[in-house]
Design a protein around this motif. Structure first.
Motif, PDB file in Angstrom:
ATOM      1  N   THR A 110      40.407  50.887  46.091  1.00  0.00           N
ATOM      2  CA  THR A 110      39.922  51.040  47.500  1.00  0.00           C
ATOM      3  C   THR A 110      38.495  51.822  47.633  1.00  0.00           C
ATOM      4  O   THR A 110      37.732  51.647  48.424  1.00  0.00           O
ATOM      5  N   ARG A 111      38.097  52.602  46.472  1.00  0.00           N
ATOM      6  CA  ARG A 111      36.811  53.285  46.427  1.00  0.00           C
ATOM      7  C   ARG A 111      35.881  52.123  46.387  1.00  0.00           C
ATOM      8  O   ARG A 111      34.597  52.356  46.709  1.00  0.00           O
ATOM      9  N   ALA A 112      36.145  51.365  45.069  1.00  0.00           N
ATOM     10  CA  ALA A 112      35.187  50.280  44.950  1.00  0.00           C
ATOM     11  C   ALA A 112      35.014  49.344  46.132  1.00  0.00           C
ATOM     12  O   ALA A 112      33.952  48.987  46.356  1.00  0.00           O
ATOM     13  N   LEU A 113      35.975  48.944  46.759  1.00  0.00           N
ATOM     14  CA  LEU A 113      35.713  48.432  48.095  1.00  0.00           C
ATOM     15  C   LEU A 113      35.138  48.923  49.230  1.00  0.00           C
ATOM     16  O   LEU A 113      34.020  48.368  49.838  1.00  0.00           O
ATOM     17  N   ALA A 114      35.409  50.330  49.214  1.00  0.00           N
ATOM     18  CA  ALA A 114      34.586  50.986  50.327  1.00  0.00           C
ATOM     19  C   ALA A 114      32.831  51.163  50.082  1.00  0.00           C
ATOM     20  O   ALA A 114      32.277  51.327  50.958  1.00  0.00           O
ATOM     21  N   ALA A 115      32.943  51.021  48.815  1.00  0.00           N
ATOM     22  CA  ALA A 115      31.481  51.199  48.240  1.00  0.00           C
ATOM     23  C   ALA A 115      30.528  49.848  48.838  1.00  0.00           C
ATOM     24  O   ALA A 115      29.371  49.840  48.914  1.00  0.00           O
ATOM     25  N   ILE A 116      31.160  48.852  49.250  1.00  0.00           N
ATOM     26  CA  ILE A 116      30.599  47.424  49.711  1.00  0.00           C
ATOM     27  C   ILE A 116      30.798  47.335  51.144  1.00  0.00           C
ATOM     28  O   ILE A 116      30.707  46.370  51.497  1.00  0.00           O
ATOM     29  N   GLY A 117      31.335  48.450  51.727  1.00  0.00           N
ATOM     30  CA  GLY A 117      31.572  48.306  53.018  1.00  0.00           C
ATOM     31  C   GLY A 117      32.999  47.817  53.357  1.00  0.00           C
ATOM     32  O   GLY A 117      33.204  47.584  54.790  1.00  0.00           O
ATOM     33  N   VAL A 118      33.923  47.796  52.647  1.00  0.00           N
ATOM     34  CA  VAL A 118      35.233  47.082  52.980  1.00  0.00           C
ATOM     35  C   VAL A 118      36.171  48.424  53.133  1.00  0.00           C
ATOM     36  O   VAL A 118      36.730  48.832  52.111  1.00  0.00           O
ATOM     37  N   THR A 119      36.662  48.581  54.190  1.00  0.00           N
ATOM     38  CA  THR A 119      37.678  49.798  54.516  1.00  0.00           C
ATOM     39  C   THR A 119      39.074  49.404  55.131  1.00  0.00           C
ATOM     40  O   THR A 119      39.844  50.245  55.390  1.00  0.00           O
ATOM     41  N   GLU A 120      39.179  48.267  55.613  1.00  0.00           N
ATOM     42  CA  GLU A 120      40.473  47.531  56.115  1.00  0.00           C
ATOM     43  C   GLU A 120      40.444  46.073  55.798  1.00  0.00           C
ATOM     44  O   GLU A 120      39.421  45.284  55.905  1.00  0.00           O
ATOM     45  N   ALA A 121      41.575  45.583  55.827  1.00  0.00           N
ATOM     46  CA  ALA A 121      41.695  44.104  55.518  1.00  0.00           C
ATOM     47  C   ALA A 121      43.349  43.853  56.148  1.00  0.00           C
ATOM     48  O   ALA A 121      44.259  44.266  55.616  1.00  0.00           O
ATOM     49  N   PRO A 122      43.517  43.160  57.366  1.00  0.00           N
ATOM     50  CA  PRO A 122      44.937  42.872  58.032  1.00  0.00           C
ATOM     51  C   PRO A 122      45.638  42.024  57.134  1.00  0.00           C
ATOM     52  O   PRO A 122      46.857  42.310  56.745  1.00  0.00           O
ATOM     53  N   HIS A 123      45.316  40.822  56.329  1.00  0.00           N
ATOM     54  CA  HIS A 123      45.913  40.200  55.524  1.00  0.00           C
ATOM     55  C   HIS A 123      45.183  39.856  54.197  1.00  0.00           C
ATOM     56  O   HIS A 123      43.828  39.669  54.206  1.00  0.00           O
ATOM     57  N   VAL A 124      45.837  40.257  52.952  1.00  0.00           N
ATOM     58  CA  VAL A 124      45.453  40.053  51.512  1.00  0.00           C
ATOM     59  C   VAL A 124      45.989  39.206  50.703  1.00  0.00           C
ATOM     60  O   VAL A 124      47.271  38.894  50.762  1.00  0.00           O
ATOM     61  N   HIS A 125      44.977  38.444  49.941  1.00  0.00           N
ATOM     62  CA  HIS A 125      45.709  37.429  48.961  1.00  0.00           C
ATOM     63  C   HIS A 125      45.432  38.412  47.595  1.00  0.00           C
ATOM     64  O   HIS A 125      44.424  38.839  47.393  1.00  0.00           O
ATOM     65  N   ILE A 126      46.416  38.448  46.804  1.00  0.00           N
ATOM     66  CA  ILE A 126      46.551  38.994  45.411  1.00  0.00           C
ATOM     67  C   ILE A 126      46.653  37.852  44.491  1.00  0.00           C
ATOM     68  O   ILE A 126      47.446  37.060  44.551  1.00  0.00           O
ATOM     69  N   LEU A 127      45.685  37.490  43.634  1.00  0.00           N
ATOM     70  CA  LEU A 127      45.749  36.401  42.469  1.00  0.00           C
ATOM     71  C   LEU A 127      46.268  37.072  41.274  1.00  0.00           C
ATOM     72  O   LEU A 127      45.612  38.216  40.774  1.00  0.00           O
ATOM     73  N   GLY A 128      47.387  36.542  40.747  1.00  0.00           N
ATOM     74  CA  GLY A 128      48.132  37.032  39.645  1.00  0.00           C
ATOM     75  C   GLY A 128      49.181  38.080  39.815  1.00  0.00           C
ATOM     76  O   GLY A 128      49.068  38.765  41.154  1.00  0.00           O
ATOM     77  N   GLY A 129      50.368  38.086  39.329  1.00  0.00           N
ATOM     78  CA  GLY A 129      51.318  39.008  39.760  1.00  0.00           C
ATOM     79  C   GLY A 129      51.810  39.874  38.585  1.00  0.00           C
ATOM     80  O   GLY A 129      53.046  40.253  38.383  1.00  0.00           O
ATOM     81  N   GLY A 130      50.947  40.299  37.920  1.00  0.00           N
ATOM     82  CA  GLY A 130      51.214  41.088  36.614  1.00  0.00           C
ATOM     83  C   GLY A 130      51.245  42.952  37.012  1.00  0.00           C
ATOM     84  O   GLY A 130      51.314  42.907  38.040  1.00  0.00           O
TER      85      GLY A 130
END
Length: 287
Positions: A110-130
């Motif tokens: 969340t902090r890495a995303l906040a650093a590029i201005g991303v603080t919310e996301a209604p729908h998320v894709h996650i690649l990989g299930g590990g």
């Protein structure tokens, strides 16, 4: 005698954690030692129980996070949710020593995303299930996601992440990589695939230009997926930025046994940690 700390994992030779932690300790005026050790999961309990009272804590990387969870006597909320501990803090001495377990990977995302201005996301894709996908699911919940789609080669092996999503307050569905086109378009893609992987999903330019990407891999960088994303104009965060951000929270834990207690001069400490691995204030590689 200086307090001792280290990162344990296998393989461990590539770890950037010693550079990050030593940089932080130097700025904070802490005479702590931080090293690395190759440790496999089966050996972790014996090694941890054999550490003397000179040890303050440990960072844990793959494949030790579940084994570390079992060792910890208490867990923070993120560790409880994910079932994974990447930070052990030793408190007390001798037979009275307690092991506090934390998961700072969620905060790293969340902090890495906040650093590029991303603080919310209604729908998320996650690649990989590990294992890293569990922290990604909880990070999505922290970003206010309503739903998460996990795409994997064998999605049936990731059923536990559906239950995790429920505990975190969001809906999780599973799909194969090749079925991505039939899913809701994401506002954020979190790739937890190993470094050097070819893009598992061929996202259209409309997604790559409008959604954000965090690729947890950072060697080699940029990944092929990150290159395609950047070429389309979408914001990109990398796994090295995530590593720095979670390491900063680890330093808080090692200093205060509290992931929310800021360090003295924390902005300068973070800037130095980022610079030590060639990143700017947004966590992007310095040109």
């Amino acid at each position: 005698m200086a307090d001792r700390l280290a990162v344990f994992g296998s393989p461990i030779a590539h770890s950037m954690s010693p550079v990050l932690h030593r940089t932080a300790y130097r700025l904070l005026g802490l005479e702590w030692e931080y090293d690395s050790r190759d440790v496999v999961a089966a050996d972790l309990p014996g090694i941890v129980n054999g550490l003397d009272d000179g040890w303050r804590g440990l960072s844990l990387t793959m494949p030790l996070k579940q084994a570390a969870f079992e060792l910890a006597s208490t867990h923070d909320a993120m560790a409880e949710l994910t079932g994974a501990v990447n930070t052990l803090r030793f408190v007390g001495s001798g037979s009275d020593r307690a092991l506090f377990g934390y998961n700072t990977d969620v905060a790293g995302i969340t902090r890495a995303l906040a650093a590029i201005g991303v603080t919310e996301a209604p729908h998320v894709h996650i690649l990989g299930g590990g294992a890293t996908a569990a922290s990604a699911v909880v990070a999505a919940a922290e970003l206010g996601a309503l739903s998460v789609s996990i795409l994997a080669r064998s999605p049936g092996k990731s059923e536990s992440l559906v239950a995790l999503g429920r505990r975190a307050g969001l809906a999780v569905d599973l799909a194969r990589f090749e079925d991505a086109a039939g899913l809701l378009e994401p506002q954020l893609v979190l790739s937890t695939l190993p470094g050097g992987s070819l893009p598992a999903v061929n996202y259209p330019a409309s997604v790559r230009s409008g959604a954000a990407l965090l690729d947890v891999a950072y060697d080699p960088w940029p990944s092929e997926l990150a290159t395609r994303w950047a070429d389309a104009g979408g914001p990109v965060a990398n796994g090295l930025s995530m590593l720095v951000q979670q390491a900063l929270v680890q330093v808080r834990i090692f200093a205060f046994n509290d992931p929310f207690q800021p360090l003295e001069g924390e902005e300068d400490v973070l800037a130095a940690m980022l610079a030590s691995v060639g990143l700017d204030a947004r966590g992007l590689p310095i040109a």
